[in-house]
Design a protein around this motif. Structure first.
Motif, PDB file in Angstrom:
ATOM      1  N   THR A  76      16.653 -50.942 -17.740  1.00 35.17           N
ATOM      2  CA  THR A  76      16.034 -50.103 -17.105  1.00 35.17           C
ATOM      3  C   THR A  76      14.955 -50.548 -16.192  1.00 35.17           C
ATOM      4  O   THR A  76      14.221 -51.361 -16.417  1.00 35.17           O
ATOM      5  CB  THR A  76      15.329 -48.790 -17.957  1.00 35.17           C
ATOM      6  OG1 THR A  76      16.439 -48.354 -18.701  1.00 35.17           O
ATOM      7  CG2 THR A  76      14.779 -47.478 -17.278  1.00 35.17           C
ATOM      8  N   LYS A  77      15.083 -50.060 -14.840  1.00 32.60           N
ATOM      9  CA  LYS A  77      13.998 -50.643 -13.835  1.00 32.60           C
ATOM     10  C   LYS A  77      13.745 -49.366 -13.108  1.00 32.60           C
ATOM     11  O   LYS A  77      14.299 -48.774 -12.648  1.00 32.60           O
ATOM     12  CB  LYS A  77      14.877 -51.580 -13.006  1.00 32.60           C
ATOM     13  CG  LYS A  77      13.946 -52.139 -11.882  1.00 32.60           C
ATOM     14  CD  LYS A  77      12.526 -53.055 -12.432  1.00 32.60           C
ATOM     15  CE  LYS A  77      12.068 -53.599 -11.109  1.00 32.60           C
ATOM     16  NZ  LYS A  77      11.058 -54.355 -11.664  1.00 32.60           N
ATOM     17  N   THR A  78      12.121 -49.458 -13.065  1.00 33.30           N
ATOM     18  CA  THR A  78      11.651 -48.486 -12.181  1.00 33.30           C
ATOM     19  C   THR A  78      11.092 -49.006 -10.710  1.00 33.30           C
ATOM     20  O   THR A  78      10.343 -49.992 -10.952  1.00 33.30           O
ATOM     21  CB  THR A  78      10.351 -47.680 -12.940  1.00 33.30           C
ATOM     22  OG1 THR A  78      10.875 -46.999 -14.187  1.00 33.30           O
ATOM     23  CG2 THR A  78       9.502 -46.619 -12.200  1.00 33.30           C
ATOM     24  N   ILE A  79      11.616 -48.339  -9.736  1.00 30.93           N
ATOM     25  CA  ILE A  79      11.251 -48.985  -8.573  1.00 30.93           C
ATOM     26  C   ILE A  79      10.256 -47.851  -7.666  1.00 30.93           C
ATOM     27  O   ILE A  79      10.539 -46.656  -7.501  1.00 30.93           O
ATOM     28  CB  ILE A  79      12.306 -49.186  -7.795  1.00 30.93           C
ATOM     29  CG1 ILE A  79      13.447 -50.164  -8.498  1.00 30.93           C
ATOM     30  CG2 ILE A  79      12.217 -49.931  -6.385  1.00 30.93           C
ATOM     31  CD1 ILE A  79      14.754 -50.245  -8.112  1.00 30.93           C
ATOM     32  N   ASP A  80       9.218 -48.277  -7.111  1.00 32.16           N
ATOM     33  CA  ASP A  80       8.321 -47.422  -6.509  1.00 32.16           C
ATOM     34  C   ASP A  80       8.838 -47.306  -5.289  1.00 32.16           C
ATOM     35  O   ASP A  80       9.068 -48.160  -4.455  1.00 32.16           O
ATOM     36  CB  ASP A  80       6.904 -48.122  -6.254  1.00 32.16           C
ATOM     37  CG  ASP A  80       6.153 -48.496  -7.782  1.00 32.16           C
ATOM     38  OD1 ASP A  80       6.620 -47.468  -8.523  1.00 32.16           O
ATOM     39  OD2 ASP A  80       5.279 -49.357  -7.916  1.00 32.16           O
ATOM     40  N   ILE A  81       8.891 -45.708  -4.767  1.00 34.49           N
ATOM     41  CA  ILE A  81       9.335 -45.431  -3.521  1.00 34.49           C
ATOM     42  C   ILE A  81       8.443 -44.278  -3.125  1.00 34.49           C
ATOM     43  O   ILE A  81       8.670 -43.007  -3.393  1.00 34.49           O
ATOM     44  CB  ILE A  81      10.924 -44.862  -3.505  1.00 34.49           C
ATOM     45  CG1 ILE A  81      11.656 -46.120  -3.813  1.00 34.49           C
ATOM     46  CG2 ILE A  81      11.210 -44.421  -2.060  1.00 34.49           C
ATOM     47  CD1 ILE A  81      12.139 -47.037  -2.975  1.00 34.49           C
ATOM     48  N   PRO A  82       7.381 -44.314  -2.488  1.00 36.91           N
ATOM     49  CA  PRO A  82       6.402 -43.307  -2.110  1.00 36.91           C
ATOM     50  C   PRO A  82       7.079 -42.273  -1.397  1.00 36.91           C
ATOM     51  O   PRO A  82       7.965 -42.569  -0.531  1.00 36.91           O
ATOM     52  CB  PRO A  82       5.543 -44.063  -1.156  1.00 36.91           C
ATOM     53  CG  PRO A  82       5.279 -45.693  -1.719  1.00 36.91           C
ATOM     54  CD  PRO A  82       6.801 -45.961  -2.024  1.00 36.91           C
ATOM     55  N   GLY A  83       7.028 -41.050  -1.640  1.00 38.05           N
ATOM     56  CA  GLY A  83       7.447 -39.944  -1.002  1.00 38.05           C
ATOM     57  C   GLY A  83       8.812 -39.146  -1.821  1.00 38.05           C
ATOM     58  O   GLY A  83       9.254 -38.451  -1.660  1.00 38.05           O
ATOM     59  N   ALA A  84       9.482 -40.316  -2.631  1.00 39.25           N
ATOM     60  CA  ALA A  84      10.468 -39.663  -3.427  1.00 39.25           C
ATOM     61  C   ALA A  84      10.107 -38.440  -4.319  1.00 39.25           C
ATOM     62  O   ALA A  84       9.181 -38.551  -4.882  1.00 39.25           O
ATOM     63  CB  ALA A  84      11.099 -40.935  -4.294  1.00 39.25           C
ATOM     64  N   ARG A  85      11.179 -37.742  -4.505  1.00 40.93           N
ATOM     65  CA  ARG A  85      11.059 -36.468  -5.230  1.00 40.93           C
ATOM     66  C   ARG A  85      12.487 -36.168  -6.122  1.00 40.93           C
ATOM     67  O   ARG A  85      13.584 -36.482  -5.670  1.00 40.93           O
ATOM     68  CB  ARG A  85      10.851 -35.214  -4.427  1.00 40.93           C
ATOM     69  CG  ARG A  85       9.408 -35.492  -3.796  1.00 40.93           C
ATOM     70  CD  ARG A  85       8.526 -35.248  -4.812  1.00 40.93           C
ATOM     71  NE  ARG A  85       6.868 -35.325  -4.375  1.00 40.93           N
ATOM     72  CZ  ARG A  85       6.098 -36.311  -3.866  1.00 40.93           C
ATOM     73  NH1 ARG A  85       6.640 -37.366  -4.415  1.00 40.93           N
ATOM     74  NH2 ARG A  85       4.970 -36.319  -3.438  1.00 40.93           N
ATOM     75  N   PRO A  86      12.300 -35.566  -7.159  1.00 39.28           N
ATOM     76  CA  PRO A  86      13.560 -35.373  -8.314  1.00 39.28           C
ATOM     77  C   PRO A  86      14.550 -34.457  -7.286  1.00 39.28           C
ATOM     78  O   PRO A  86      14.130 -33.458  -6.469  1.00 39.28           O
ATOM     79  CB  PRO A  86      12.930 -34.729  -9.037  1.00 39.28           C
ATOM     80  CG  PRO A  86      11.683 -34.892  -9.594  1.00 39.28           C
ATOM     81  CD  PRO A  86      11.197 -35.158  -7.983  1.00 39.28           C
ATOM     82  N   GLY A  87      15.801 -34.851  -7.230  1.00 38.76           N
ATOM     83  CA  GLY A  87      16.926 -34.051  -6.728  1.00 38.76           C
ATOM     84  C   GLY A  87      17.189 -34.636  -5.276  1.00 38.76           C
ATOM     85  O   GLY A  87      18.077 -34.198  -4.615  1.00 38.76           O
ATOM     86  N   MET A  88      16.390 -35.741  -4.754  1.00 35.63           N
ATOM     87  CA  MET A  88      16.806 -36.282  -3.560  1.00 35.63           C
ATOM     88  C   MET A  88      17.788 -37.292  -3.809  1.00 35.63           C
ATOM     89  O   MET A  88      18.116 -37.852  -4.891  1.00 35.63           O
ATOM     90  CB  MET A  88      15.602 -37.112  -2.853  1.00 35.63           C
ATOM     91  CG  MET A  88      14.229 -36.348  -2.473  1.00 35.63           C
ATOM     92  SD  MET A  88      13.098 -37.432  -1.698  1.00 35.63           S
ATOM     93  CE  MET A  88      12.260 -36.136  -0.868  1.00 35.63           C
ATOM     94  N   GLU A  89      18.532 -37.697  -2.895  1.00 32.94           N
ATOM     95  CA  GLU A  89      19.836 -38.445  -2.652  1.00 32.94           C
ATOM     96  C   GLU A  89      19.548 -39.834  -2.731  1.00 32.94           C
ATOM     97  O   GLU A  89      18.572 -40.486  -2.148  1.00 32.94           O
ATOM     98  CB  GLU A  89      20.812 -38.283  -1.664  1.00 32.94           C
ATOM     99  CG  GLU A  89      21.905 -39.257  -1.657  1.00 32.94           C
ATOM    100  CD  GLU A  89      22.907 -38.841  -2.578  1.00 32.94           C
ATOM    101  OE1 GLU A  89      23.903 -39.679  -2.718  1.00 32.94           O
ATOM    102  OE2 GLU A  89      22.919 -37.744  -3.040  1.00 32.94           O
ATOM    103  N   VAL A  90      19.978 -40.735  -3.807  1.00 33.51           N
ATOM    104  CA  VAL A  90      19.863 -42.189  -3.905  1.00 33.51           C
ATOM    105  C   VAL A  90      20.995 -42.958  -3.600  1.00 33.51           C
ATOM    106  O   VAL A  90      21.905 -42.754  -4.378  1.00 33.51           O
ATOM    107  CB  VAL A  90      19.138 -42.587  -5.157  1.00 33.51           C
ATOM    108  CG1 VAL A  90      18.906 -43.990  -5.378  1.00 33.51           C
ATOM    109  CG2 VAL A  90      17.938 -41.699  -5.493  1.00 33.51           C
ATOM    110  N   MET A  91      20.753 -43.864  -2.829  1.00 25.17           N
ATOM    111  CA  MET A  91      22.057 -44.825  -2.587  1.00 25.17           C
ATOM    112  C   MET A  91      21.527 -46.135  -2.924  1.00 25.17           C
ATOM    113  O   MET A  91      20.347 -46.489  -2.970  1.00 25.17           O
ATOM    114  CB  MET A  91      22.619 -44.796  -1.089  1.00 25.17           C
ATOM    115  CG  MET A  91      23.008 -43.573  -0.677  1.00 25.17           C
ATOM    116  SD  MET A  91      23.397 -43.619   1.601  1.00 25.17           S
ATOM    117  CE  MET A  91      21.654 -43.550   1.978  1.00 25.17           C
ATOM    118  N   PHE A  92      22.320 -46.891  -3.794  1.00 27.49           N
ATOM    119  CA  PHE A  92      22.238 -48.245  -4.270  1.00 27.49           C
ATOM    120  C   PHE A  92      23.282 -49.040  -4.314  1.00 27.49           C
ATOM    121  O   PHE A  92      24.525 -48.673  -4.412  1.00 27.49           O
ATOM    122  CB  PHE A  92      21.490 -48.033  -5.648  1.00 27.49           C
ATOM    123  CG  PHE A  92      22.546 -47.377  -6.683  1.00 27.49           C
ATOM    124  CD1 PHE A  92      22.991 -48.290  -7.536  1.00 27.49           C
ATOM    125  CD2 PHE A  92      22.686 -45.979  -6.900  1.00 27.49           C
ATOM    126  CE1 PHE A  92      24.033 -47.900  -8.682  1.00 27.49           C
ATOM    127  CE2 PHE A  92      23.594 -45.795  -7.786  1.00 27.49           C
ATOM    128  CZ  PHE A  92      24.174 -46.714  -8.780  1.00 27.49           C
TER     129      PHE A  92
END
Length: 339
Positions: free
Chosen positions: A98-114
């Motif tokens: 498990t890795k937590t990555i800081d992304i200021p402005g991110a909110r639950p429900g937003m789309e994440v591409m990785f």
């Protein structure tokens, strides 16, 4: 990816403003990170040396949270080693991460591409010959968080003394998003009898899309590896490829548009032996299907608006102005007789 600032509104008297409506993916933030994992693994038997280690990431998911993204998955490894009898043996290991990555402005429900990959940097036996294996692996992960915005962008401004600067913009305008779940069932016939099923590992492969009138066809393959115990209590392995084909309703979709699809397995694949001989296993997988349909839009957008004031000519000042003598009125003396 180029990021530019566009004008969304212009106000003023006697101005004519032309706008275009766009539904686009706005980038909230993105980041490339590295994570070092150094586990110690116990081999089933004593090893003289390590022959090869193959590692890959499985079941990787990304979830947007408040100002961060949580990346989860499993490092799946195939370990080949030489035992004390000079035979090449095999062992497998799964390491959840498990890795937590800081992304200021991110909110639950937003789309994440990785995208993510793992590299084995070092692996060696501790005090060989030994059961203990020391390893160092590096996970490289890139994440991008986006949100879908519906905005009016200014494409032209007209008015007195108005100067407009434009830029040609090519964007993917979002037509529709679809998020649904599907259940995929299949029965596999095993090569030998199974006493019990130990584990089923699945992954999605060969994903394709086709945009139709008001629909999107999503097809691919669910690749599964089945680990089961035979009557002699030996762990056996079999694999199965299950093709799937889903037609999703997508209002506004038209042939020629672009489609991005993502299919992932939710939870574990359920299974049960369905015959008395223990040769057939029924499996049920719950799949999450996400489809985004976009159309390519190319238009000139306004990136700057200025009001220019006209330049008036400066008054001329000659070096030697012409000479005009002073004007004298006739003078009459009171004592002088008038003739």
């Amino acid at each position: 990816t180029e990021q530019i600032e566009v004008v969304t509104d212009v106000r003023g008297k006697h101005l004519t403003v032309k706008k275009e409506f766009l539904k686009v993916d706005s980038v909230v933030g993105e980041k490339l990170v590295y994570e070092t994992v150094s586990p110690t693994f116990t081999l089933p038997i004593t090893a003289k040396k390590i022959f090869r280690i193959q590692a890959k990431l499985q079941d990787v998911t990304a979830e947007a949270r408040h100002d961060s993204v949580t990346l989860r998955g499993t490092i799946h490894k195939q370990i080949y080693f030489v035992d004390e009898g000079d035979l090449v043996r095999h062992a497998r290991e799964d390491i959840p991460f498990t890795k937590t990555i800081d992304i200021p402005g991110a909110r639950p429900g937003m789309e994440v591409m990785f995208r993510a990959k793992v590299t084995v940097e070092n692996a060696e036996l501790i005090d060989a010959p030994s059961h203990k294996l020391s390893q160092t692996m590096v996970i490289e992960a890139f994440v991008k968080v986006t949100e879908t915005l519906q905005i009016d962008v200014v494409v032209d401004v007209r008015g007195k003394n108005i100067k407009v600067r434009k830029k040609l913009l090519k964007v993917e305008s979002v037509v529709v998003d679809v998020l649904q779940t599907e259940t995929l069932r299949a029965v596999v016939k095993l090569p030998v009898q199974a006493q019990k099923v130990f584990e089923i590992v699945g992954k999605i492969a060969d994903l394709e899309t086709e945009v139709r009138h008001g629909q999107v066809l999503v097809k691919g393959v669910l690749h599964k590896q089945l680990f089961f115990v035979d009557p002699a209590n030996l762990l056996r392995h079999a694999f199965e490829d299950v093709p799937f084909r889903f037609v999703k309703t997508a209002p506004g979709a038209q042939p020629g548009m672009n489609a991005l699809a993502r299919v992932r397995i939710i939870g574990e694949i359920k299974h049960k032996i369905v015959d008395r001989q223990g040769m057939k296993i029924e499996q049920t997988a719950l799949l999450e299907v996400f489809v985004k349909v976009t159309r390519t839009v190319q238009l000139e957008v306004v990136v700057d608006v200025k009001k220019e004031f006209p330049e008036y000519p400066e008054p001329q000042h000659p070096e030697h102005p012409p000479y005009h003598p002073p004007h004298h009125s006739p003078h009459v003396d009171d004592d002088e007789p008038v003739s």
